[in-house]
Enzyme design. Sequence first.
Site, PDB file in Angstrom:
ATOM      1  N   THR A  50       0.823  -1.209   0.000  1.00  0.00           N
ATOM      2  CA  THR A  50       0.000   0.000   0.000  1.00  0.00           C
ATOM      3  C   THR A  50       0.853   1.253   0.000  1.00  0.00           C
ATOM      4  O   THR A  50       0.540   2.242  -0.667  1.00  0.00           O
ATOM      5  CB  THR A  50      -0.942   0.004   1.212  1.00  0.00           C
ATOM      6  OG1 THR A  50      -1.789  -1.152   1.153  1.00  0.00           O
ATOM      7  CG2 THR A  50      -1.808   1.252   1.236  1.00  0.00           C
ATOM      8  N   CYS A  51       1.964   1.209   0.718  1.00  0.00           N
ATOM      9  CA  CYS A  51       2.846   2.369   0.804  1.00  0.00           C
ATOM     10  C   CYS A  51       3.437   2.710  -0.562  1.00  0.00           C
ATOM     11  O   CYS A  51       3.543   3.883  -0.936  1.00  0.00           O
ATOM     12  CB  CYS A  51       3.974   2.100   1.797  1.00  0.00           C
ATOM     13  SG  CYS A  51       3.398   1.569   3.422  1.00  0.00           S
TER      14      CYS A  51
END
Length: 249
Positions: A50-51
């Site tokens: 996600t980052c």
Amino acid sequence: MTLDSREGQSVPDVTFKVRRDGHLIDVTSEALFKGRNVVLFALPGAYTPTCSSNHLPRYNELADRFYTSGIDDIVCLSVNDPFVMEAWGQHQEAENLTLIGDGNGEFTAGMGMLVDKSGQGFGQRSRRYAMLVRNGVIEKLFVEPDLPGDPFEVSDADTMLDYLNPEAGRPSFATLFTKPGCPYCTRAKEQLQRHGIGYEEIGVGQRDVTSRSLRAMTGRASVPQVWIDGEYIGGADDVTRFFAERATT
């Protein structure tokens, strides 16, 4: 102290180790925040899905909107060492951001955001959050809910920008397939530039892209072929018509 009560408080006073130009240097909280308006977003770890796919790229995409809205710096913080943060920044679209590794977790602990992710083999990491800091004081804090998995609902760039400046709008972006020396490609790019739309070129015959791929995607083998904000526009003449129609609506 609850997480919500951090608003109105000063950020933790720590010294970070940051790698720049092949050297480790000290960067203090004071240097990052004093006399400045800063958006900081924190995440569990460099290179995590996600980052890398959503959190960091969108802040980078919207950076110009933040800066024209009075922000001096956008800081991405993670409990990683400075070597990891430097390498991650080189592999990401992060040219508009300042990446800081909170290697010892001191800043994160001071924020009350340190969490145990030993179950994933991460050890102590940061909760995912974002905050607006003015002259070292936290004005607004968006913290992801404490739920299983990796919630990503409120610390995103769009939520922060809407809080900071609801009238900021969003930048348009284009992608176009081109070939070297193509005058129609040049004309299409000039039109995009004239209307303030950033773009990325994909060279046909390069990057494993051939005219066959172009025909499969568009039904055409000529260049340029242009997309704007997910909409297929077409060639240079189609781009001209697109902007002409938009001017009349």
